[in-house]
Design an enzyme around this catalytic site. Structure first.
Site, PDB file in Angstrom:
ATOM      1  N   SER A 250       0.510   3.961   1.898  1.00 49.38           N
ATOM      2  CA  SER A 250       0.157   4.926   3.082  1.00 49.38           C
ATOM      3  C   SER A 250       1.525   5.163   3.684  1.00 49.38           C
ATOM      4  CB  SER A 250      -0.819   4.268   3.976  1.00 49.38           C
ATOM      5  OG  SER A 250      -0.223   3.096   4.415  1.00 49.38           O
TER       6      SER A 250
ATOM      7  N   THR B  27     -13.091   5.990  16.040  1.00 51.11           N
ATOM      8  CA  THR B  27     -12.429   4.645  15.728  1.00 51.11           C
ATOM      9  C   THR B  27     -13.905   4.291  15.165  1.00 51.11           C
ATOM     10  OG1 THR B  27     -11.779   2.638  16.402  1.00 51.11           O
ATOM     11  CG2 THR B  27     -13.308   3.948  17.941  1.00 51.11           C
TER      12      THR B  27
ATOM     13  N   SER C  94     -13.325   0.780  14.555  1.00 51.76           N
ATOM     14  CA  SER C  94     -13.373  -0.632  14.672  1.00 51.76           C
ATOM     15  C   SER C  94     -14.280  -1.288  15.780  1.00 51.76           C
ATOM     16  CB  SER C  94     -11.876  -0.792  15.256  1.00 51.76           C
ATOM     17  OG  SER C  94     -11.660  -1.887  16.304  1.00 51.76           O
TER      18      SER C  94
ATOM     19  N   ARG D 160      -6.327   9.921   9.676  1.00 50.38           N
ATOM     20  CA  ARG D 160      -6.927  10.131  11.030  1.00 50.38           C
ATOM     21  C   ARG D 160      -6.761  11.155  11.714  1.00 50.38           C
ATOM     22  NH1 ARG D 160      -8.146   3.820  12.304  1.00 50.38           N
ATOM     23  NH2 ARG D 160      -8.004   2.978  10.394  1.00 50.38           N
TER      24      ARG D 160
ATOM     25  N   ARG E  82     -12.554   6.938   9.041  1.00 53.84           N
ATOM     26  CA  ARG E  82     -11.556   6.258   8.181  1.00 53.84           C
ATOM     27  C   ARG E  82     -10.487   6.807   7.514  1.00 53.84           C
ATOM     28  NH1 ARG E  82     -13.308   2.616   5.071  1.00 53.84           N
ATOM     29  NH2 ARG E  82     -11.061   2.549   4.678  1.00 53.84           N
ATOM     30  N   GLY E  83      -9.738   5.982   6.884  1.00 55.41           N
ATOM     31  CA  GLY E  83      -8.419   6.605   6.252  1.00 55.41           C
ATOM     32  C   GLY E  83      -7.071   6.048   7.145  1.00 55.41           C
ATOM     33  N   ASN E  84      -6.008   6.318   6.585  1.00 53.34           N
ATOM     34  CA  ASN E  84      -4.931   5.749   6.977  1.00 53.34           C
ATOM     35  C   ASN E  84      -4.421   6.838   8.237  1.00 53.34           C
ATOM     36  OD1 ASN E  84      -3.013   8.010   6.377  1.00 53.34           O
ATOM     37  ND2 ASN E  84      -3.035   7.230   4.360  1.00 53.34           N
TER      38      ASN E  84
ATOM     39  N   ARG F   3     -14.126  -3.894  17.369  1.00 56.95           N
ATOM     40  CA  ARG F   3     -13.337  -4.662  18.557  1.00 56.95           C
ATOM     41  C   ARG F   3     -13.037  -3.393  19.555  1.00 56.95           C
ATOM     42  NH1 ARG F   3      -7.952  -3.965  19.709  1.00 56.95           N
ATOM     43  NH2 ARG F   3      -7.933  -2.957  17.839  1.00 56.95           N
ATOM     44  N   ARG F   4     -12.655  -2.253  19.130  1.00 57.11           N
ATOM     45  CA  ARG F   4     -12.500  -0.934  19.822  1.00 57.11           C
ATOM     46  C   ARG F   4     -13.714  -0.468  20.654  1.00 57.11           C
ATOM     47  NH1 ARG F   4      -7.863   1.093  15.632  1.00 57.11           N
ATOM     48  NH2 ARG F   4      -5.949   0.104  16.662  1.00 57.11           N
TER      49      ARG F   4
ATOM     50  N   CYS G 245     -14.640  -9.024   8.486  1.00 57.48           N
ATOM     51  CA  CYS G 245     -14.132  -7.749   8.717  1.00 57.48           C
ATOM     52  C   CYS G 245     -14.732  -7.129  10.025  1.00 57.48           C
ATOM     53  CB  CYS G 245     -14.293  -6.722   7.311  1.00 57.48           C
ATOM     54  SG  CYS G 245     -15.736  -6.509   7.187  1.00 57.48           S
TER      55      CYS G 245
ATOM     56  N   ARG H 257       0.909  -1.218   0.222  1.00 56.58           N
ATOM     57  CA  ARG H 257       0.147   0.026   0.189  1.00 56.58           C
ATOM     58  C   ARG H 257       0.864   1.313   0.119  1.00 56.58           C
ATOM     59  NH1 ARG H 257      -3.982  -0.313   4.984  1.00 56.58           N
ATOM     60  NH2 ARG H 257      -4.184   2.141   4.255  1.00 56.58           N
TER      61      ARG H 257
ATOM     62  N   LYS I  83      -2.592  -7.740  10.434  1.00 55.87           N
ATOM     63  CA  LYS I  83      -4.033  -7.625  10.973  1.00 55.87           C
ATOM     64  C   LYS I  83      -5.131  -7.490   9.743  1.00 55.87           C
ATOM     65  CE  LYS I  83      -5.069  -3.409  13.217  1.00 55.87           C
ATOM     66  NZ  LYS I  83      -5.061  -2.196  14.228  1.00 55.87           N
ATOM     67  N   ASP I  84      -4.638  -6.938   8.797  1.00 49.98           N
ATOM     68  CA  ASP I  84      -5.349  -6.580   7.550  1.00 49.98           C
ATOM     69  C   ASP I  84      -5.745  -7.868   6.710  1.00 49.98           C
ATOM     70  OD1 ASP I  84      -5.626  -4.015   8.692  1.00 49.98           O
ATOM     71  OD2 ASP I  84      -3.927  -3.269   7.385  1.00 49.98           O
TER      72      ASP I  84
HETATM   73  N1  PBG Z   1      -6.454  -0.845  10.306  1.00 49.18           N
HETATM   74  C1  PBG Z   1      -5.370  -0.235   9.996  1.00 49.18           C
HETATM   75  C2  PBG Z   1      -4.058  -0.624  10.435  1.00 49.18           C
HETATM   76  N2  PBG Z   1      -3.433  -2.078  10.079  1.00 49.18           N
HETATM   77  C3  PBG Z   1      -2.589  -2.267  10.985  1.00 49.18           C
HETATM   78  C4  PBG Z   1      -2.438  -1.121  11.736  1.00 49.18           C
HETATM   79  C5  PBG Z   1      -1.360  -1.022  12.862  1.00 49.18           C
HETATM   80  C6  PBG Z   1      -0.092  -1.921  12.764  1.00 49.18           C
HETATM   81  C7  PBG Z   1      -0.267  -3.331  12.953  1.00 49.18           C
HETATM   82  O1  PBG Z   1      -1.011  -3.760  13.947  1.00 49.18           O
HETATM   83  O2  PBG Z   1       0.607  -3.818  12.427  1.00 49.18           O
HETATM   84  C8  PBG Z   1      -3.173  -0.376  11.459  1.00 49.18           C
HETATM   85  C9  PBG Z   1      -3.390   1.240  11.978  1.00 49.18           C
HETATM   86  C10 PBG Z   1      -4.299   1.091  13.513  1.00 49.18           C
HETATM   87  O3  PBG Z   1      -5.099   0.324  13.643  1.00 49.18           O
HETATM   88  O4  PBG Z   1      -4.161   1.846  14.149  1.00 49.18           O
END
Ligand code: PBG
Length: 310
Positions: free
Chosen positions: A13, A128, A130, A156, A150-152, A132-133, A243, A11, A82-83
Site C-alpha cells: 500500500s 470506519t 474499527s 477509503r 475497508r481498504g487501505n 474501537r472507533r 482483531c 505491504r 497496530k496491525d
Molecule cells: N488499520 C490500518 C492501519 N494500520 C496502521 C494505520 C495507521 C498508522 C499507524 O498507526 O501506524 C492504519 C490506518 C488507519 O487506521 O487509519
C-alpha cells in the site's frame, strides 16, 4: 546475507511503502554503506474487503510479509505495530530488532466539508470498520452513523469521494505518511478518541538467527518508543485482545521520564467504558502493562472482550 544489502519486505500500500522509505532514509544516515531493496507484497487483508474476523483477523495484514521474511526472500520486515496481532506470539523464528520513534498517535476526522465532529449533523455516515472507533463515536456522538469501509487509506478516501461514506476517521500518522494531511478537518483529542495499542509505531522485524541485520537495524530503534510499546503490547497480551476487540490505550513517557499507561475497553454500543490509568513507578514497562490489564479485568473486561464475535 551479504552484510551490505538489506532486502525489505512490506505491504504494497502507499502507506506501507512510505514507511519503508522512512526506514531506508534512516538507514542511509546511520549506515550509508548498506544498500536496500524493497519487496512489496499484497496481503490477504489487502485483498479481502469483507469482515476481517473471517480471514484470521489482524494477522491478515502481516502473514504474507512474515512468510517472505521466514523464507529468506527478505531480511527485514516493516510492520505497523497496530496491525501486529496481540493475542498470539509473533511468528517463531522472528524477532523485533527495534521500533522507530513514534509518530502522532491520534485519529483524525476527514470531512470533505471541513467540519469538526461536533458540527456534523444527525445521521452523517462515518466510514470506519474499527470497533474501537465505532464504540467511542457511539459514546460521544450517538447521533452519527458508522458504516463499514475497508481498504487501505487511499482506497477509503476514494470510496468516500464516491459516496460510500460522508466522512472518515483515519489515523493522523497514516495520513501524514501518504501525504494527505490536507484531508484532515479535525485532529481528535485523546479524550474523544483513545488510540489503539501500537498507534504510530513502526516495528522492524528480522529473522531470529540473522544477527547481522538485527545489529544494523536495531540502531534505528528509539528507546522511549520501545518502553511504550512493551507496556502496550503486554496489556493487549494479558487482555487477549483479538482483531475485533474494542480496546484502546497508550503509554506515554512523561516529562519526568516516568512511563504511564492509560487504557479502556468498551462495549460496541459505547454504553459501557472501562478505564484504567497507572504510572510505572518502580515497575518495568511489561509489568505496568500487566497491572493495567488486571485493573481492567477486575472491572469486567474479559466479559466485554469475549462478548464480541471473532
Ligand atoms: N488499520 C490500518 C492501519 N494500520 C496502521 C494505520 C495507521 C498508522 C499507524 O498507526 O501506524 C492504519 C490506518 C488507519 O487506521 O487509519
Amino acid at each position: 546475507m551479504p552484510g551490505d544489502l538489506i532486502r525489505i519486505v512490506s505491504r504494497n500500500s502507499p502507506m506501507a511503502l512510505a514507511q519503508v522509505e522512512r526506514v531506508r532514509a534512516e538507514l542511509a544516515v546511520l549506515h550509508p554503506h548498506v544498500r536496500t531493496e524493497v519487496l512489496p507484497v499484497t496481503t490477504t487483508g489487502d485483498r479481502w474487503m469483507g469482515d476481517l474476523a473471517q480471514v484470521e483477523g489482524k494477522g491478515a495484514f502481516t502473514k504474507e510479509v512474515d512468510a517472505a521474511l521466514l523464507r529468506g526472500d527478505a531480511d527485514l520486515a516493516v510492520h505497523c505495530m497496530k496491525d501486529v496481532p496481540g493475542d498470539r506470539p509473533i511468528p517463531a523464528g522472528t524477532r523485533f530488532a527495534g521500533y522507530l520513534k513514534r509518530d502522532d498517535i491520534r485519529d483524525a476526522l476527514v470531512d470533505p466539508q471541513g467540519r469538526t465532529l461536533d458540527q456534523l449533523p444527525r445521521g452523517t455516515r462515518i466510514g470506519t470498520s474499527s470497533v474501537r472507533r465505532v464504540a467511542q463515536l457511539a459514546a460521544s456522538h450517538p447521533h452519527l452513523e458508522c458504516v463499514p469501509i475497508r481498504g487501505n487509506a487511499n482506497r477509503r478516501l476514494e470510496k468516500m469521494a464516491a459516496g460510500d461514506a460522508d466522512a472518515l476517521i483515519l489515523a493522523v500518522s497514516g495520513l501524514e505518511r501518504i501525504g494527505r494531511m490536507d484531508a484532515v478537518s479535525e485532529v481528535l483529542t485523546l479524550e474523544t478518541m483513545l488510540p489503539p495499542i501500537g498507534a504510530g509505531v513502526l516495528a522492524l522485524q528480522c529473522r531470529e538467527d540473522d544477527t547481522e541485520t538485527t545489529d544494523v537495524v536495531s540502531d534505528l530503534g528509539d528507546p522511549a518508543t520501545h518502553r511504550e510499546t512493551s507496556a502496550e503490547r503486554m496489556l493487549l497480551h494479558v487482555l487477549q485482545g483479538h482483531c475485533n476487540s474494542p480496546i484502546a490505550g497508550y503509554a506515554r513517557t512523561e516529562r519526568s521520564g516516568e512511563l504511564s499507561l492509560r487504557a479502556a475497553v468498551f462495549t460496541p454500543d459505547g454504553k459501557t467504558v472501562l478505564h484504567a490509568h497507572e504510572w510505572a513507578g518502580r515497575l518495568d514497562p511489561a509489568t505496568l502493562g500487566t497491572s493495567v490489564a488486571v485493573a481492567l479485568l477486575r472491572q469486567g473486561a474479559r466479559e466485554l472482550i469475549d462478548g464480541i464475535a471473532h
